[in-house]
Each structure stands twice: as structure tokens, then as C-alpha cells.
Design a protein around this motif. Sequence first.
Motif, PDB file in Angstrom:
ATOM      1  N   GLY A  30      55.078 -36.458  -0.420  1.00 27.14           N
ATOM      2  CA  GLY A  30      56.256 -35.995   0.301  1.00 27.14           C
ATOM      3  C   GLY A  30      56.005 -34.943   1.359  1.00 27.14           C
ATOM      4  N   TYR A  31      57.028 -34.719   2.202  1.00 25.94           N
ATOM      5  CA  TYR A  31      56.969 -33.752   3.295  1.00 25.94           C
ATOM      6  C   TYR A  31      58.385 -33.272   3.625  1.00 25.94           C
ATOM      7  N   THR A  32      58.477 -32.104   4.275  1.00 23.12           N
ATOM      8  CA  THR A  32      59.789 -31.622   4.688  1.00 23.12           C
ATOM      9  C   THR A  32      60.211 -32.311   5.984  1.00 23.12           C
ATOM     10  N   GLN A  33      61.494 -32.626   6.012  1.00 18.43           N
ATOM     11  CA  GLN A  33      62.090 -33.249   7.186  1.00 18.43           C
ATOM     12  C   GLN A  33      63.083 -32.297   7.845  1.00 18.43           C
ATOM     13  N   ASN A  34      63.611 -31.349   7.068  1.00 12.56           N
ATOM     14  CA  ASN A  34      64.581 -30.406   7.593  1.00 12.56           C
ATOM     15  C   ASN A  34      64.302 -29.015   7.027  1.00 12.56           C
ATOM     16  N   PRO A  35      63.762 -28.076   7.821  1.00 15.14           N
ATOM     17  CA  PRO A  35      63.302 -28.285   9.187  1.00 15.14           C
ATOM     18  C   PRO A  35      62.065 -29.172   9.221  1.00 15.14           C
ATOM     19  N   PRO A  36      61.826 -29.842  10.339  1.00 14.23           N
ATOM     20  CA  PRO A  36      60.687 -30.763  10.389  1.00 14.23           C
ATOM     21  C   PRO A  36      59.353 -30.031  10.267  1.00 14.23           C
ATOM     22  N   LEU A  41      56.377 -33.904  12.446  1.00 15.60           N
ATOM     23  CA  LEU A  41      56.380 -33.951  13.915  1.00 15.60           C
ATOM     24  C   LEU A  41      55.234 -34.822  14.432  1.00 15.60           C
ATOM     25  N   CYS A  42      54.101 -34.797  13.727  1.00 17.50           N
ATOM     26  CA  CYS A  42      52.982 -35.673  14.091  1.00 17.50           C
ATOM     27  C   CYS A  42      53.336 -37.131  13.819  1.00 17.50           C
ATOM     28  N   LYS A  43      53.961 -37.395  12.684  1.00 12.75           N
ATOM     29  CA  LYS A  43      54.377 -38.765  12.333  1.00 12.75           C
ATOM     30  C   LYS A  43      55.324 -39.327  13.395  1.00 12.75           C
ATOM     31  N   LEU A  44      56.263 -38.496  13.857  1.00  8.29           N
ATOM     32  CA  LEU A  44      57.237 -38.941  14.857  1.00  8.29           C
ATOM     33  C   LEU A  44      56.611 -39.138  16.231  1.00  8.29           C
ATOM     34  N   ASP A  89      45.764 -25.728  13.147  1.00  8.24           N
ATOM     35  CA  ASP A  89      45.580 -25.285  14.524  1.00  8.24           C
ATOM     36  C   ASP A  89      46.923 -24.759  15.046  1.00  8.24           C
ATOM     37  N   PRO A  90      47.020 -23.461  15.358  1.00  3.06           N
ATOM     38  CA  PRO A  90      48.313 -22.918  15.801  1.00  3.06           C
ATOM     39  C   PRO A  90      48.738 -23.403  17.187  1.00  3.06           C
ATOM     40  N   ARG A  91      47.831 -24.070  17.907  1.00  2.00           N
ATOM     41  CA  ARG A  91      48.129 -24.600  19.242  1.00  2.00           C
ATOM     42  C   ARG A  91      48.708 -23.522  20.159  1.00  2.00           C
ATOM     43  N   GLY A  92      48.122 -22.331  20.052  1.00  2.00           N
ATOM     44  CA  GLY A  92      48.563 -21.226  20.902  1.00  2.00           C
ATOM     45  C   GLY A  92      49.960 -20.723  20.568  1.00  2.00           C
ATOM     46  N   GLY A  93      50.449 -21.054  19.376  1.00  2.00           N
ATOM     47  CA  GLY A  93      51.808 -20.654  18.991  1.00  2.00           C
ATOM     48  C   GLY A  93      52.873 -21.540  19.598  1.00  2.00           C
ATOM     49  N   ASN A  94      52.472 -22.765  19.994  1.00  3.91           N
ATOM     50  CA  ASN A  94      53.392 -23.638  20.726  1.00  3.91           C
ATOM     51  C   ASN A  94      53.831 -24.892  19.975  1.00  3.91           C
ATOM     52  N   TRP A  95      53.755 -24.899  18.634  1.00  2.00           N
ATOM     53  CA  TRP A  95      54.340 -26.016  17.900  1.00  2.00           C
ATOM     54  C   TRP A  95      55.851 -26.033  18.175  1.00  2.00           C
ATOM     55  N   PRO A  96      56.460 -27.220  18.291  1.00  2.00           N
ATOM     56  CA  PRO A  96      57.922 -27.252  18.441  1.00  2.00           C
ATOM     57  C   PRO A  96      58.576 -26.527  17.273  1.00  2.00           C
ATOM     58  N   ALA A  97      59.589 -25.709  17.570  1.00  2.00           N
ATOM     59  CA  ALA A  97      60.229 -24.878  16.544  1.00  2.00           C
ATOM     60  C   ALA A  97      61.714 -25.210  16.424  1.00  2.00           C
ATOM     61  N   THR A  98      62.199 -25.241  15.186  1.00  2.00           N
ATOM     62  CA  THR A  98      63.613 -25.476  14.898  1.00  2.00           C
ATOM     63  C   THR A  98      64.365 -24.153  14.977  1.00  2.00           C
ATOM     64  N   PHE A 189      52.328 -29.699  -3.109  1.00  2.00           N
ATOM     65  CA  PHE A 189      52.369 -30.197  -1.738  1.00  2.00           C
ATOM     66  C   PHE A 189      52.812 -29.056  -0.834  1.00  2.00           C
ATOM     67  N   TYR A 190      52.159 -28.931   0.334  1.00  2.00           N
ATOM     68  CA  TYR A 190      52.380 -27.823   1.254  1.00  2.00           C
ATOM     69  C   TYR A 190      52.924 -28.351   2.574  1.00  2.00           C
ATOM     70  N   SER A 191      53.912 -27.641   3.104  1.00  2.00           N
ATOM     71  CA  SER A 191      54.557 -28.078   4.333  1.00  2.00           C
ATOM     72  C   SER A 191      54.817 -26.870   5.217  1.00  2.00           C
ATOM     73  N   CYS A 192      54.253 -26.862   6.427  1.00  2.00           N
ATOM     74  CA  CYS A 192      54.457 -25.770   7.377  1.00  2.00           C
ATOM     75  C   CYS A 192      55.502 -26.161   8.390  1.00  2.00           C
ATOM     76  N   ASP A 193      56.567 -25.349   8.465  1.00  2.00           N
ATOM     77  CA  ASP A 193      57.704 -25.623   9.341  1.00  2.00           C
ATOM     78  C   ASP A 193      57.831 -24.488  10.347  1.00  2.00           C
ATOM     79  N   ASP A 194      57.654 -24.798  11.627  1.00  2.00           N
ATOM     80  CA  ASP A 194      57.788 -23.783  12.676  1.00  2.00           C
ATOM     81  C   ASP A 194      59.259 -23.611  13.022  1.00  2.00           C
ATOM     82  N   VAL A 195      59.704 -22.366  13.063  1.00  2.00           N
ATOM     83  CA  VAL A 195      61.119 -22.069  13.326  1.00  2.00           C
ATOM     84  C   VAL A 195      61.224 -20.898  14.305  1.00  2.00           C
ATOM     85  N   THR A 196      62.401 -20.759  14.877  1.00  2.00           N
ATOM     86  CA  THR A 196      62.685 -19.599  15.713  1.00  2.00           C
ATOM     87  C   THR A 196      64.072 -19.088  15.353  1.00  2.00           C
TER      88      THR A 196
END
Length: 197
Positions: A30-36, A41-44, A89-98, A189-196
Motif C-alpha cells: 500500500g501507499y498514501t493517496q491523500n495527500p499523494p 506521484l511517480c506512479k501517476l 532524493d529531495p530534488r532540491g526541495g521541489n517535489w510537488p506539494a499538497t 510501510f513508509y510513505s513520504c508526502d510533501d505538503v505546504t
Amino acid sequence: MRRKSLGIGVLLTSVLGLTFVSTGTAQAHGYTQNPPSRAYLCKLGTVKNCGSIQWEPQSVEGPKGFPARGPADGKICAANHSEFAQLDDPRGGNWPATKLTSGASFEFGWTLTAAHATTSFRYFVTKNGWNPAAPLTRAQLEPAPFLTVPFNGRQPSNNVRHSGTIPAGKSGRHLILAVWDIADTANAFYSCDDVTF
């Protein structure tokens, strides 16, 4: 000669069948969908260059017992899986955020491709002033989860929802670490969700 060939064919079919069954069961979790989550986000395809996680976002499974045990610092989002290192990889802090509202209620959601007997679902958030351009470490997280949903060994449905309150006093970019603790294995199971906020 024909009997020997037939025996070898049956043996190969059995071995291949067992390999297929083993592979099939390893892909169900399993994985979190909300927040993604980053994996979702990679799957989508929202985020590119994700490697194999795009085909198996449900497979971010690692040792349970977080934060005392579990994945190593800097490898938390991939649960120590080198093949999923793109999640760390933090991608420079630029993962899409909810966008979330600090102090407000929120409904968290998981998609489970195979449910397991469950101890709990727990949610941690980063501290104010954390560095979103660096891989996630325990020191960057608040020490206790802001939401714990106990399951006491019950098996959840395939679509899990729980409401909770987002911590007050948060602003700007943060990361929520969702942990699904399995009751009858040594893993979570671990799920990292980027938020703002």
C-alpha cells in the motif's frame, strides 16, 4: 528419452510457477493517496525519472519500530530500498506539494493493494526550519506522531481513510511521513508526502 524430457519440462514449469507466485505476492501492499505520496506521484507520472517505484508504489516496505528502529536516516522515504532511492532524493526541495491548512482537520487516505493485520497507522511531520533540500532524517521530524490510528491487529479495507488534525503552528514547506505498522510481520510501510502550509 521422451519421459526424461517430460520430467524436465514439468520441473521447469513448477520452478517458473513458484517464481511467478513469489513475485506476485511481493508486489501487494500500500501507499498514501491523500495527500499523494512521492511513490504515488511517480506512479501517476506527475514526477519523472523515478525508476522502478513508478510500477510498484505499494512496495515501500522496511523494518518496523520507527523512530527507534526502521530505515536509516537519509533512506527513510525509500525504506532502505536502493532500487527506490529516487524517493530519498529531495530534488532540491521541489517535489510537488499538497496545500494543507495548519491546525485544520484533514482526511488521510491509503490505497492498499493487499491488506495485512495492522498494529496502527502513524503520521509524523517535519519540524519548523527543516531543510527540504536534504534527505529526510529523524532529527528533521517532530519526535512523536501527530496522529496515531490504532488497529489492534485488525485487517483494514483496501481503501483506508482516517481524519485527524494537522499540527498548528506550521507554515511553508513540510513533509509528512506516514507509517503503516504491520501486526504479524517485522515490517512497516513508509510513505513520504510533501505538503505546504
